[in-house]
Design an enzyme around this catalytic site. Structure first.
Site, PDB file in Angstrom:
ATOM      1  N   CYS A 112     -25.663   9.460   0.411  1.00 40.48           N
ATOM      2  CA  CYS A 112     -24.401  10.286   1.424  1.00 40.48           C
ATOM      3  C   CYS A 112     -24.784   9.607   2.815  1.00 40.48           C
ATOM      4  O   CYS A 112     -23.894   9.606   3.717  1.00 40.48           O
ATOM      5  CB  CYS A 112     -24.311  11.510   1.308  1.00 40.48           C
ATOM      6  SG  CYS A 112     -23.943  12.395  -0.162  1.00 40.48           S
ATOM      7  N   HIS A 253     -21.537  13.649   8.551  1.00 39.93           N
ATOM      8  CA  HIS A 253     -21.091  13.440   6.933  1.00 39.93           C
ATOM      9  C   HIS A 253     -20.351  14.783   6.381  1.00 39.93           C
ATOM     10  O   HIS A 253     -21.092  15.977   6.748  1.00 39.93           O
ATOM     11  CB  HIS A 253     -22.429  13.320   6.076  1.00 39.93           C
ATOM     12  CG  HIS A 253     -22.238  13.550   4.683  1.00 39.93           C
ATOM     13  ND1 HIS A 253     -21.452  12.725   3.862  1.00 39.93           N
ATOM     14  CD2 HIS A 253     -22.908  14.311   3.776  1.00 39.93           C
ATOM     15  CE1 HIS A 253     -21.445  13.358   2.703  1.00 39.93           C
ATOM     16  NE2 HIS A 253     -22.461  14.072   2.652  1.00 39.93           N
ATOM     17  N   ASN A 283     -16.696  16.059  -0.490  1.00 40.81           N
ATOM     18  CA  ASN A 283     -17.992  15.127  -0.182  1.00 40.81           C
ATOM     19  C   ASN A 283     -17.468  13.679  -0.883  1.00 40.81           C
ATOM     20  O   ASN A 283     -17.728  13.564  -2.182  1.00 40.81           O
ATOM     21  CB  ASN A 283     -18.920  15.874  -0.661  1.00 40.81           C
ATOM     22  CG  ASN A 283     -20.330  15.196  -0.228  1.00 40.81           C
ATOM     23  OD1 ASN A 283     -20.272  13.734   0.153  1.00 40.81           O
ATOM     24  ND2 ASN A 283     -21.408  15.654  -0.688  1.00 40.81           N
TER      25      ASN A 283
HETATM   26  N1  COA Z   1     -16.968  28.952  -8.566  1.00 41.85           N
HETATM   27  C1  COA Z   1     -17.489  30.076  -8.568  1.00 41.85           C
HETATM   28  N2  COA Z   1     -18.704  30.593  -8.534  1.00 41.85           N
HETATM   29  C2  COA Z   1     -19.688  29.540  -8.468  1.00 41.85           C
HETATM   30  C3  COA Z   1     -19.251  28.377  -8.259  1.00 41.85           C
HETATM   31  C4  COA Z   1     -17.797  27.819  -8.268  1.00 41.85           C
HETATM   32  N3  COA Z   1     -17.698  26.467  -8.478  1.00 41.85           N
HETATM   33  N4  COA Z   1     -20.437  27.634  -8.283  1.00 41.85           N
HETATM   34  C5  COA Z   1     -21.418  28.584  -8.324  1.00 41.85           C
HETATM   35  N5  COA Z   1     -20.927  30.073  -8.455  1.00 41.85           N
HETATM   36  C6  COA Z   1     -21.666  31.237  -8.473  1.00 41.85           C
HETATM   37  C7  COA Z   1     -23.057  30.922  -8.988  1.00 41.85           C
HETATM   38  O1  COA Z   1     -23.239  30.849 -10.585  1.00 41.85           O
HETATM   39  C8  COA Z   1     -23.579  32.340  -8.289  1.00 41.85           C
HETATM   40  O2  COA Z   1     -23.226  33.367  -9.468  1.00 41.85           O
HETATM   41  P1  COA Z   1     -24.483  34.427  -9.498  1.00 41.85           P
HETATM   42  O3  COA Z   1     -24.679  35.084  -8.014  1.00 41.85           O
HETATM   43  O4  COA Z   1     -23.819  35.438 -10.646  1.00 41.85           O
HETATM   44  O5  COA Z   1     -25.745  33.872 -10.008  1.00 41.85           O
HETATM   45  C9  COA Z   1     -22.904  32.388  -7.164  1.00 41.85           C
HETATM   46  O6  COA Z   1     -21.564  31.698  -7.163  1.00 41.85           O
HETATM   47  C10 COA Z   1     -23.525  32.190  -5.802  1.00 41.85           C
HETATM   48  O7  COA Z   1     -24.235  30.836  -6.047  1.00 41.85           O
HETATM   49  P2  COA Z   1     -24.928  29.868  -4.945  1.00 41.85           P
HETATM   50  O8  COA Z   1     -25.528  28.668  -5.629  1.00 41.85           O
HETATM   51  O9  COA Z   1     -26.041  30.720  -4.597  1.00 41.85           O
HETATM   52  O10 COA Z   1     -23.499  29.688  -3.925  1.00 41.85           O
HETATM   53  P3  COA Z   1     -23.918  29.004  -2.476  1.00 41.85           P
HETATM   54  O11 COA Z   1     -23.482  29.671  -1.498  1.00 41.85           O
HETATM   55  O12 COA Z   1     -25.266  28.325  -2.202  1.00 41.85           O
HETATM   56  O13 COA Z   1     -22.824  27.824  -2.599  1.00 41.85           O
HETATM   57  C11 COA Z   1     -22.925  25.167  -2.886  1.00 41.85           C
HETATM   58  C12 COA Z   1     -23.223  26.816  -3.414  1.00 41.85           C
HETATM   59  C13 COA Z   1     -23.096  24.129  -3.699  1.00 41.85           C
HETATM   60  C14 COA Z   1     -21.459  25.292  -2.260  1.00 41.85           C
HETATM   61  C15 COA Z   1     -23.967  25.174  -1.500  1.00 41.85           C
HETATM   62  O14 COA Z   1     -25.204  25.546  -2.007  1.00 41.85           O
HETATM   63  C16 COA Z   1     -23.823  23.892  -1.007  1.00 41.85           C
HETATM   64  O15 COA Z   1     -22.878  23.464  -0.460  1.00 41.85           O
HETATM   65  N6  COA Z   1     -25.008  23.316  -1.040  1.00 41.85           N
HETATM   66  C17 COA Z   1     -25.097  21.811  -0.367  1.00 41.85           C
HETATM   67  C18 COA Z   1     -24.483  20.978  -1.291  1.00 41.85           C
HETATM   68  C19 COA Z   1     -24.205  19.607  -0.824  1.00 41.85           C
HETATM   69  O16 COA Z   1     -23.846  19.642   0.351  1.00 41.85           O
HETATM   70  N7  COA Z   1     -24.598  18.510  -1.502  1.00 41.85           N
HETATM   71  C20 COA Z   1     -24.563  17.122  -1.130  1.00 41.85           C
HETATM   72  C21 COA Z   1     -25.493  16.921   0.180  1.00 41.85           C
HETATM   73  S1  COA Z   1     -25.133  15.301   0.535  1.00 41.85           S
END
Ligand code: COA
Length: 330
Positions: A112, A253, A283
């Protein structure tokens, strides 16, 4: 600061995939996606559309905006982690498509952060004096790398391309300023595509367990993205002697709206001065800063003399930032 952006371009495939469309594919919902990521929809390339096709559209727009001709381009850099194929490079495919006969072409891999890395590599080569113009493109068909059964990742990504034409124009005010790039290979396994390369070639098992697709530790990536982009932003402002209020626009980004907000608050930039389009594209990896820059230019958001900060973070991990002063259009 004698290297300037003469023109920008971008392209997003026609097909819009909304959060409601995703509800029909995996166990998720529009509200979860919007509140956790800020994304409402993303663009998905057609089956017969490859990364070089997206890149070609953006490149043509950028060259037209620059006032140059394709044969004036000396360097083509395509930043991508979703190339059409291992080789030839996506950059050479674009070269052929646009008729940039006099260029040399190569791909650049920094996930990215690729567009920003590309700007800095091109700027350094132009600074050397041997080359005069460069076409930097960030282009991705992320939909080809996503496991469409993994709700933790498939909701995040989209396809698109952004491009910029750079040239040595010492007579102009402004241009590309200080840049700071970094990487930490010790954290590579937090965001990766484990298989499909020379370490683990594609086998039936790989296809079955989707290890040729993106895997990610979302929360870890989130923390590192905020920490590294914040640190980079503060470092660059200190180096240039600029205050956060001097910045007319920050173009980060576009990974997640909450990441952008966390960085904005930590650096102390007013809310209106951070460019956000993650709601419409998700993204798009290496394409995101190029698309955002082009939208900022074409919407009139960037005016000559404006001070701008670009910020990137991606797999590797890789990260970086660049300051620039928007110069008079060509
Ligand atoms: N829809 C519904 N629920 C979802 C889900 C979706 N698409 N994806 C995950 N969940 C659930 C999980 O299973 C978890 O459930 P649980 O509490 O029962 O175990 C809950 O939501 C929380 O998951 P978590 O991973 O802790 O959520 P989060 O707040 O960290 O959000 C992301 C997840 C991926 C959105 C976030 O971590 C993120 O954006 N990270 C950076 C990713 C990124 O930018 N990557 C590229 C970098 S260049």
């Amino acid at each position: 600061m004698s290297i300037h952006i003469l023109g920008t371009g971008s392209y997003a495939p026609e097909h819009v995939m909304t959060n409601h469309d995703l509800e029909k594919m995996v166990d998720t919902n529009d509200e979860w996606i919007r509140t956790r990521t800020g994304i409402s929809e993303r663009r998905i390339a057609a089956p017969d559309e490859a990364t070089s096709d997206l890149a070609t559209h953006a490149a043509r727009e950028a060259i037209e905006a620059s006032g140059l001709k394709p044969e004036d381009i000396d360097i083509i850099l395509v930043a991508t982690c979703s190339p059409d194929m291992f080789f030839p490079s996506t950059a050479t495919l674009v070269q052929e498509n646009i008729g940039a006969k006099n260029a040399f072409s190569m791909d650049l891999g920094a996930a990215c952060s690729g567009f920003l890395y590309g700007l800095e590599v091109a700027r350094s080569m132009l600074d050397g004096g041997r080359y005069h113009t460069a076409l930097v493109i960030g282009a991705e068909k992320m939909s080809s790398l996503v496991n469409w059964e993994d709700r933790g990742t498939c909701i995040l990504f989209g396809d698109g391309a952004g491009a910029a034409v750079l040239a040595f124009r010492p007579e102009r005010a402004g241009g590309l300023g200080p840049c700071n790039l970094g990487s930490d290979g010790g954290l590579g396994d937090l965001l990766m595509i484990p298989a499909g390369g020379s370490r683990i070639p594609v086998t039936e098992q790989v296809l079955k367990d989707h290890s040729n697709c993106i895997t990610m530790s979302g929360q870890e990536v989130f923390k590192h993205a905020v920490t590294n982009m914040t640190k980079t932003a503060k470092h660059l402002l200190a180096e240039a002697g600029w205050s956060p209020d001097d910045l007319s626009l920050v173009i980060p980004h576009q990974a997640n709206r909450r990441i952008l907000e966390a960085i904005r608050a930590r650096v102390g930039v007013p809310e209106d001065n951070v460019f956000v389009n993650v709601d419409r594209y998700g993204n798009t990896s290496a394409a995101s800063i190029g698309i955002a820059l082009d939208e900022a230019v074409r919407s009139g958001r960037l005016k000559p003399g404006n001070k701008v900060m670009l910020l990137a973070f991606g797999a590797g991990f890789t990260w970086g930032g660049m300051l620039l002063e928007w110069s008079t259009p060509a």
